[in-house]
Design an enzyme around this catalytic site. Structure first.
Site, PDB file in Angstrom:
ATOM      1  N   HIS A  92     -44.860 -58.180  29.675  1.00  0.00           N
ATOM      2  CA  HIS A  92     -45.214 -59.358  28.879  1.00  0.00           C
ATOM      3  C   HIS A  92     -46.611 -59.189  28.272  1.00  0.00           C
ATOM      4  O   HIS A  92     -46.811 -59.387  27.065  1.00  0.00           O
ATOM      5  CB  HIS A  92     -45.143 -60.603  29.774  1.00  0.00           C
ATOM      6  N   GLU A  93     -47.582 -58.812  29.125  1.00  0.00           N
ATOM      7  CA  GLU A  93     -48.975 -58.716  28.646  1.00  0.00           C
ATOM      8  C   GLU A  93     -49.142 -57.564  27.649  1.00  0.00           C
ATOM      9  O   GLU A  93     -49.838 -57.708  26.644  1.00  0.00           O
ATOM     10  CB  GLU A  93     -49.946 -58.557  29.827  1.00  0.00           C
TER      11      GLU A  93
ATOM     12  N   GLY B 180     -51.561 -64.504  33.434  1.00  0.00           N
ATOM     13  CA  GLY B 180     -51.921 -63.316  32.684  1.00  0.00           C
ATOM     14  C   GLY B 180     -52.482 -63.722  31.330  1.00  0.00           C
ATOM     15  O   GLY B 180     -52.177 -64.817  30.837  1.00  0.00           O
TER      16      GLY B 180
ATOM     17  N   HIS C  81     -48.114 -58.323  24.135  1.00  0.00           N
ATOM     18  CA  HIS C  81     -49.134 -59.028  23.335  1.00  0.00           C
ATOM     19  C   HIS C  81     -49.985 -58.028  22.540  1.00  0.00           C
ATOM     20  O   HIS C  81     -50.445 -58.334  21.442  1.00  0.00           O
ATOM     21  CB  HIS C  81     -50.061 -59.841  24.235  1.00  0.00           C
TER      22      HIS C  81
ATOM     23  N   CYS D  13     -45.891 -68.553  28.640  1.00  0.00           N
ATOM     24  CA  CYS D  13     -47.005 -67.880  27.978  1.00  0.00           C
ATOM     25  C   CYS D  13     -48.001 -68.935  27.513  1.00  0.00           C
ATOM     26  O   CYS D  13     -47.593 -69.959  26.948  1.00  0.00           O
ATOM     27  CB  CYS D  13     -46.481 -67.087  26.778  1.00  0.00           C
ATOM     28  N   LEU D  14     -49.283 -68.684  27.730  1.00  0.00           N
ATOM     29  CA  LEU D  14     -50.306 -69.651  27.317  1.00  0.00           C
ATOM     30  C   LEU D  14     -50.322 -69.838  25.807  1.00  0.00           C
ATOM     31  O   LEU D  14     -50.821 -70.852  25.316  1.00  0.00           O
ATOM     32  CB  LEU D  14     -51.685 -69.207  27.820  1.00  0.00           C
TER      33      LEU D  14
ATOM     34  N   GLN E 237     -54.833 -62.939  22.587  1.00  0.00           N
ATOM     35  CA  GLN E 237     -54.629 -64.392  22.781  1.00  0.00           C
ATOM     36  C   GLN E 237     -55.938 -65.171  22.677  1.00  0.00           C
ATOM     37  O   GLN E 237     -55.909 -66.383  22.482  1.00  0.00           O
ATOM     38  CB  GLN E 237     -53.988 -64.672  24.145  1.00  0.00           C
TER      39      GLN E 237
END
Ligand code: NI
Length: 184
Positions: free
Chosen positions: A142-143, A47, A146, A100-101, A52
């Protein structure tokens, strides 16, 4: 298309509240989505939210593999959402690993609502209104966090379960095992 740089935890862009998109079908959003999909693939993520990649807009892309979806849950193909809004349904919470990236090499055990209502727009400008469960609901929470400047460690209730992925080779912490055990 282009592979974009990914912001890491601590960069102020990740603490901002992202702006709503006025036209989900605009060429700018189409280009952003294409770049996000390419960037997510290159980084081997599941994701990615626009902040990000330094775009403070309410846009996310993600997918859920069959392996991660879990029992009785379907895989979710690559999905792009514009202006997603999620609302918890009920009180039930589940714990599971997240990465997470923007928090490279780490994983943590995060509590999330097991059922949510998702309202959003597709890149074609069509409305979505759906009930989502399980790991799919976790990815969306989660997304969407952000988009409000929140990273998963801020959702954790036990930071001893925030660890480097590589150290899992020494075994999963007992506390994590207890939290992951399906409740009777
Ligand atoms: Ni993330």
């Amino acid at each position: 298309m282009a592979i974009l740089k990914i912001a890491r935890m601590g960069h102020p862009i990740l603490r901002q509240v992202a702006q709503p998109v006025e036209d989900a079908t605009s060429p700018e959003i189409r280009r952003l989505l294409a770049d996000m999909v390419e960037t997510m693939g290159d980084a081997d993520g599941t994701g990615l939210a626009a902040p990000q990649v330094y775009a403070p807009l309410r846009v996310v892309v993600y997918f859920v593999t069959e392996a991660r979806a879990g029992k009785d849950q379907a895989a979710v193909p690559l999905t792009s959402l514009i202006n997603p809004i999620i609302t918890p349904i009920g009180e039930e919470i589940a714990y599971d690993w997240e990465g997470c990236l923007s928090v490279p090499d780490m994983v943590g055990i995060v509590p999330r609502h097991t059922r949510i209502r998702l309202q959003a727009e597709t890149p074609e400008g069509k409305p979505i209104d759906a009930m989502i469960e399980g790991f799919h609901a976790r990815v969306l929470q989660h997304e969407c966090d952000h988009l409000d400047g929140i990273l998963y460690p801020q959702r954790m209730d036990d930071l001893s379960l925030l660890i480097f992925r590589e150290e899992l080779r020494h075994g999963v912490p007992e506390k994590a095992k207890r939290l992951l055990a399906p409740s009777a």
